[in-house]
Design an enzyme around this catalytic site. Structure first.
Site, PDB file in Angstrom:
ATOM      1  N   ASP A   1      -0.045 -12.352  -4.454  1.00  0.00           N
ATOM      2  CA  ASP A   1      -0.426 -11.060  -3.878  1.00  0.00           C
ATOM      3  C   ASP A   1      -1.761 -10.716  -4.526  1.00  0.00           C
ATOM      4  O   ASP A   1      -1.818 -10.339  -5.699  1.00  0.00           O
ATOM      5  CB  ASP A   1       0.646 -10.010  -4.200  1.00  0.00           C
ATOM      6  CG  ASP A   1       0.395  -8.689  -3.487  1.00  0.00           C
ATOM      7  OD1 ASP A   1      -0.708  -8.502  -2.947  1.00  0.00           O
ATOM      8  OD2 ASP A   1       1.306  -7.837  -3.492  1.00  0.00           O
TER       9      ASP A   1
ATOM     10  N   GLU B   1       4.534  -5.694   5.055  1.00  0.00           N
ATOM     11  CA  GLU B   1       4.843  -6.642   3.991  1.00  0.00           C
ATOM     12  C   GLU B   1       6.337  -6.790   3.700  1.00  0.00           C
ATOM     13  O   GLU B   1       6.806  -6.464   2.602  1.00  0.00           O
ATOM     14  CB  GLU B   1       4.093  -6.259   2.715  1.00  0.00           C
ATOM     15  CG  GLU B   1       4.189  -4.787   2.321  1.00  0.00           C
ATOM     16  CD  GLU B   1       3.381  -4.480   1.054  1.00  0.00           C
ATOM     17  OE1 GLU B   1       3.633  -5.132   0.028  1.00  0.00           O
ATOM     18  OE2 GLU B   1       2.519  -3.589   1.106  1.00  0.00           O
TER      19      GLU B   1
ATOM     20  N   HIS C   1       2.172   0.370   3.537  1.00  0.00           N
ATOM     21  CA  HIS C   1       1.515   1.588   3.039  1.00  0.00           C
ATOM     22  C   HIS C   1       0.136   1.680   3.653  1.00  0.00           C
ATOM     23  O   HIS C   1      -0.440   0.679   4.089  1.00  0.00           O
ATOM     24  CB  HIS C   1       1.438   1.559   1.507  1.00  0.00           C
ATOM     25  CG  HIS C   1       0.862   0.271   0.966  1.00  0.00           C
ATOM     26  ND1 HIS C   1      -0.486   0.030   0.907  1.00  0.00           N
ATOM     27  CD2 HIS C   1       1.456  -0.864   0.502  1.00  0.00           C
ATOM     28  CE1 HIS C   1      -0.698  -1.180   0.403  1.00  0.00           C
ATOM     29  NE2 HIS C   1       0.463  -1.761   0.163  1.00  0.00           N
TER      30      HIS C   1
ATOM     31  N   ARG D   1       7.372 -12.828   0.037  1.00  0.00           N
ATOM     32  CA  ARG D   1       6.789 -11.665   0.733  1.00  0.00           C
ATOM     33  C   ARG D   1       5.645 -12.184   1.593  1.00  0.00           C
ATOM     34  O   ARG D   1       4.945 -13.130   1.197  1.00  0.00           O
ATOM     35  CB  ARG D   1       6.283 -10.629  -0.290  1.00  0.00           C
ATOM     36  CG  ARG D   1       5.609  -9.428   0.347  1.00  0.00           C
ATOM     37  CD  ARG D   1       5.423  -8.224  -0.610  1.00  0.00           C
ATOM     38  NE  ARG D   1       4.525  -8.460  -1.711  1.00  0.00           N
ATOM     39  CZ  ARG D   1       4.895  -8.684  -2.957  1.00  0.00           C
ATOM     40  NH1 ARG D   1       6.177  -8.710  -3.293  1.00  0.00           N
ATOM     41  NH2 ARG D   1       4.000  -8.890  -3.911  1.00  0.00           N
TER      42      ARG D   1
ATOM     43  N   GLU E   1       2.428 -10.513   3.674  1.00  0.00           N
ATOM     44  CA  GLU E   1       1.742  -9.213   3.805  1.00  0.00           C
ATOM     45  C   GLU E   1       0.427  -9.353   4.551  1.00  0.00           C
ATOM     46  O   GLU E   1      -0.419 -10.170   4.189  1.00  0.00           O
ATOM     47  CB  GLU E   1       1.473  -8.637   2.397  1.00  0.00           C
ATOM     48  CG  GLU E   1       0.698  -7.338   2.426  1.00  0.00           C
ATOM     49  CD  GLU E   1       0.578  -6.674   1.063  1.00  0.00           C
ATOM     50  OE1 GLU E   1       0.600  -7.395   0.051  1.00  0.00           O
ATOM     51  OE2 GLU E   1       0.467  -5.429   1.029  1.00  0.00           O
TER      52      GLU E   1
ATOM     53  N   ASP F   1      -5.334  -6.347   0.935  1.00  0.00           N
ATOM     54  CA  ASP F   1      -4.049  -6.455   0.219  1.00  0.00           C
ATOM     55  C   ASP F   1      -3.182  -7.494   0.915  1.00  0.00           C
ATOM     56  O   ASP F   1      -2.521  -7.188   1.907  1.00  0.00           O
ATOM     57  CB  ASP F   1      -3.369  -5.072   0.213  1.00  0.00           C
ATOM     58  CG  ASP F   1      -2.055  -5.079  -0.568  1.00  0.00           C
ATOM     59  OD1 ASP F   1      -1.756  -6.097  -1.221  1.00  0.00           O
ATOM     60  OD2 ASP F   1      -1.332  -4.058  -0.517  1.00  0.00           O
TER      61      ASP F   1
ATOM     62  N   HIS G   1      11.468  -2.685  -1.764  1.00  0.00           N
ATOM     63  CA  HIS G   1      10.250  -1.876  -1.529  1.00  0.00           C
ATOM     64  C   HIS G   1      10.129  -1.494  -0.057  1.00  0.00           C
ATOM     65  O   HIS G   1      10.939  -1.880   0.772  1.00  0.00           O
ATOM     66  CB  HIS G   1       9.007  -2.628  -2.017  1.00  0.00           C
ATOM     67  CG  HIS G   1       8.814  -3.975  -1.380  1.00  0.00           C
ATOM     68  ND1 HIS G   1       8.474  -4.153  -0.054  1.00  0.00           N
ATOM     69  CD2 HIS G   1       8.919  -5.229  -1.902  1.00  0.00           C
ATOM     70  CE1 HIS G   1       8.360  -5.442   0.199  1.00  0.00           C
ATOM     71  NE2 HIS G   1       8.643  -6.120  -0.897  1.00  0.00           N
TER      72      HIS G   1
ATOM     73  N   HIS H   1      -3.354   1.452  -2.230  1.00  0.00           N
ATOM     74  CA  HIS H   1      -2.301   2.352  -1.727  1.00  0.00           C
ATOM     75  C   HIS H   1      -3.017   3.654  -1.407  1.00  0.00           C
ATOM     76  O   HIS H   1      -3.067   4.560  -2.238  1.00  0.00           O
ATOM     77  CB  HIS H   1      -1.213   2.586  -2.780  1.00  0.00           C
ATOM     78  CG  HIS H   1      -0.477   1.333  -3.153  1.00  0.00           C
ATOM     79  ND1 HIS H   1       0.191   1.188  -4.337  1.00  0.00           N
ATOM     80  CD2 HIS H   1      -0.299   0.166  -2.503  1.00  0.00           C
ATOM     81  CE1 HIS H   1       0.730  -0.026  -4.399  1.00  0.00           C
ATOM     82  NE2 HIS H   1       0.446  -0.658  -3.300  1.00  0.00           N
TER      83      HIS H   1
ATOM     84  N   ASP I   1     -15.418   0.614 -29.535  1.00  0.00           N
ATOM     85  CA  ASP I   1     -16.614   0.978 -28.771  1.00  0.00           C
ATOM     86  C   ASP I   1     -16.771   0.153 -27.493  1.00  0.00           C
ATOM     87  O   ASP I   1     -17.865   0.015 -26.956  1.00  0.00           O
ATOM     88  CB  ASP I   1     -17.863   0.838 -29.646  1.00  0.00           C
ATOM     89  CG  ASP I   1     -18.003  -0.561 -30.209  1.00  0.00           C
ATOM     90  OD1 ASP I   1     -17.103  -1.394 -29.967  1.00  0.00           O
ATOM     91  OD2 ASP I   1     -19.007  -0.830 -30.876  1.00  0.00           O
TER      92      ASP I   1
ATOM     93  N   HIS J   1       6.068  -6.686  -9.680  1.00  0.00           N
ATOM     94  CA  HIS J   1       4.689  -6.548 -10.145  1.00  0.00           C
ATOM     95  C   HIS J   1       4.417  -7.519 -11.289  1.00  0.00           C
ATOM     96  O   HIS J   1       3.913  -7.141 -12.348  1.00  0.00           O
ATOM     97  CB  HIS J   1       4.401  -5.094 -10.564  1.00  0.00           C
ATOM     98  CG  HIS J   1       4.294  -4.174  -9.395  1.00  0.00           C
ATOM     99  ND1 HIS J   1       4.354  -2.813  -9.491  1.00  0.00           N
ATOM    100  CD2 HIS J   1       4.138  -4.429  -8.071  1.00  0.00           C
ATOM    101  CE1 HIS J   1       4.250  -2.266  -8.284  1.00  0.00           C
ATOM    102  NE2 HIS J   1       4.116  -3.227  -7.410  1.00  0.00           N
TER     103      HIS J   1
ATOM    104  N   TYR K   1      13.942 -10.952  -2.169  1.00  0.00           N
ATOM    105  CA  TYR K   1      13.829 -11.416  -3.554  1.00  0.00           C
ATOM    106  C   TYR K   1      15.224 -11.769  -4.069  1.00  0.00           C
ATOM    107  O   TYR K   1      16.093 -10.902  -4.136  1.00  0.00           O
ATOM    108  CB  TYR K   1      13.185 -10.312  -4.420  1.00  0.00           C
ATOM    109  CG  TYR K   1      11.907  -9.811  -3.768  1.00  0.00           C
ATOM    110  CD1 TYR K   1      10.703 -10.460  -3.992  1.00  0.00           C
ATOM    111  CD2 TYR K   1      11.942  -8.741  -2.862  1.00  0.00           C
ATOM    112  CE1 TYR K   1       9.542 -10.041  -3.344  1.00  0.00           C
ATOM    113  CE2 TYR K   1      10.790  -8.326  -2.221  1.00  0.00           C
ATOM    114  CZ  TYR K   1       9.590  -8.973  -2.455  1.00  0.00           C
ATOM    115  OH  TYR K   1       8.453  -8.562  -1.805  1.00  0.00           O
TER     116      TYR K   1
HETATM  117  N1  GLY Z   1      -0.484  -5.364  -3.860  1.00  0.00           N
HETATM  118  C1  GLY Z   1       0.254  -4.184  -3.896  1.00  0.00           C
HETATM  119  C2  GLY Z   1       1.079  -3.998  -2.709  1.00  0.00           C
HETATM  120  O1  GLY Z   1       1.316  -4.922  -1.969  1.00  0.00           O
HETATM  121  O2  GLY Z   1       1.487  -2.920  -2.386  1.00  0.00           O
HETATM  122 MN    MN Z   2       0.716  -3.846  -0.172  1.00  0.00          MN
HETATM  123 MN    MN Z   3       0.117  -6.610  -1.890  1.00  0.00          MN
END
Ligand code: GLY
Ligand code: MN
Ligand code: MN
Length: 440
Positions: free
Chosen positions: A255, A380, A349, A402, A404, A266, A345, A356, A35, A238, A384
């Site tokens: 991130d 970004e 985006h 990374r 970003e 982001d 990647h 996203h 619940d 991730h 890696y």
């Molecule tokens: N935090 C998700 C991305 O960087 O796309």
């Molecule tokens: Mn991103």
């Molecule tokens: Mn991100």
């Protein structure tokens, strides 16, 4: 925000529609276990068009050759339920409060839908969704179709997200203000995290500090699950376990971004646990930073995501070749996509109400959508390098970096909305020397 903003958005959508009815359901409460429920977050499209954050609603935009109107179905007031889980707007106040033409009790949906849908030919919905209200509406359409007394009813189903997401691509000034506000909070959180990091601190402590600052500053939701990744954990793209102790000599990739009034931020920063980049970490970090800066410099109206994607591949491959991580010609590495192992990647985006943002990258003719003033995207680049990859120089193994930022396309170029978040080696090393409590 004023209800006129939502009304203007609905009117814009109605203008783009042919005759018909658009159906936009709210999110529903989701059971977590037994619940208890997951924290509620309104459906993005529903919020964009209504600014209303209750579950169990359906918004209808109806258009014929005489008029256009907005109708909302929502939960009726219920004193007992409200005592347990909080106030509801209720049907009586909804039309004025939400500036819609009509409001009805959601429990009457099946009773009222036939009258609202008949005489329309087009139904705009998320055609792939199996939302309960949309399914009810489709059933009503089916029975209208077999009725002998109804001569026109919706049988032409059109995919609403294709229209709405185009609308969401260009941000209003109000939306940019919300993103800036989210970024102001996210900036504090990243700076505090850089300052708190150190040998023996656990990733979850850093996560807790970041999310404490988000909440303390009034953000209701994180824009996505925070990633706090020490050392080789950064090579899991991730990584959200955030449960390992940080180690002296490692980097820490964070991130994380908060939402403000449903608008995302982001941001990724990669910083040294002990406050000082090693020479190898610095070479790699500064190389990636240069790539990111070059890409950001290129962003202006008329450029597309594909152009910056391709440029990022050339620049990152060149960097990896210069550092002895990849070998061969740049052309061959790109042609055979050999870089994907270390840069898997995309360069960025769309961002907005969703981290996203579900806006298109191609138009109806499959041509790349070109940047225009008011679009917001992330940039970004990342590299890696897993610790067990014997094909790369030892000094780089176990490093994932990374960087970003969130970028607004302006009339002549772009604005880095996250420019205030420490990014150069010097800026980061300075913040790392500070006490995290200065940022609370
Ligand atoms: N935090 C998700 C991305 O960087 O796309
Ligand atoms: Mn991103
Ligand atoms: Mn991100």
């Amino acid at each position: 925000m004023k209800t006129t903003t939502y009304k203007n958005r609905r009117n814009k959508l109605l203008e783009m529609m042919q005759e018909g009815v658009a159906l936009i359901p709210s999110a529903l409460l989701q059971i977590r276990s037994n619940d208890t429920e997951f924290p509620f977050r309104q459906d993005t499209s529903f919020y964009y068009l209504s600014g209303f954050d209750e579950p169990e609603c359906l918004l209808l935009l109806c258009k014929n050759d005489k008029e256009s109107k907005s109708i909302i179905f929502l939960r009726e007031k219920n004193p007992e339920m409200e005592m347990w889980v909080g106030k509801r707007l209720g049907v009586m106040d909804a039309a004025i409060h939400l500036d819609v033409n009509e409001a009805y009790d959601i429990s009457k949906l099946e009773e009222y839908l036939p009258k609202l849908l008949e005489a329309h030919s087009n139904l705009y919905t998320d055609t792939f969704s199996d939302n309960i209200y949309l399914n009810k509406a489709k059933k009503v359409c089916q029975s209208l179709l077999s009725s002998r007394t109804v001569h026109i009813s919706p049988k032409n189903f059109l995919h609403l997200p294709s229209i709405l997401e185009k609308q969401r691509l260009i941000k209003e000034d109000y939306e940019i203000e919300q993103i800036k506000k989210a970024l102001g909070i996210t900036e504090k959180a990243h700076h505090a995290a850089m300052a708190m990091a150190g040998e023996g601190k656990n990733e979850f402590e850093i996560q807790a500090l970041i999310e404490y600052i988000f909440k303390k500053e009034g953000s209701k939701h994180d824009a996505y699950g925070s990633i706090v990744a020490g050392g080789n954990n950064a090579n899991t793209l991730h990584y959200i376990e955030n449960s390992m102790p940080l180690k002296e000599g490692d980097l820490m990739l964070i991130d994380a971004g908060c939402e403000w009034n449903y608008y995302a931020s982001d941001i990724t920063r990669t910083t040294p646990v002990n406050g000082k980049f090693s020479p190898a970490q610095k070479d790699l970090y500064e190389g990636i930073l240069k790539v990111q800066e070059k890409i950001i410099q290129d962003i202006k109206p008329g450029i597309s995501k594909l152009i910056i994607q391709e440029k990022s591949e050339i620049l990152l491959v060149t960097l990896m070749k210069d550092l002895g991580i990849l070998h061969g010609s740049v052309e061959e590495i790109i042609e055979k996509k050999l870089f994907k192992k270390y840069y898997p990647h995309g360069i960025g985006h769309w961002m907005g109400l969703d981290v996203h943002d579900t806006c298109p990258y191609k138009d109806e003719e499959a041509k790349d959508i070109l940047f225009v003033k008011g679009m917001v995207l992330t940039v970004e680049p990342g590299i890696y390098l897993p610790k067990d990859d014997m094909g790369i120089p030892e000094k780089y193994r176990g490093i994932g970096i990374r960087i970003e930022d969130n970028i607004l396309v302006t009339s002549k170029g772009c604005e880095n909305l996250s420019i205030g978040i420490a990014k150069t080696v010097k800026e980061i090393e300075n913040i790392c020397q500070r006490d995290y409590k200065e940022f609370l």
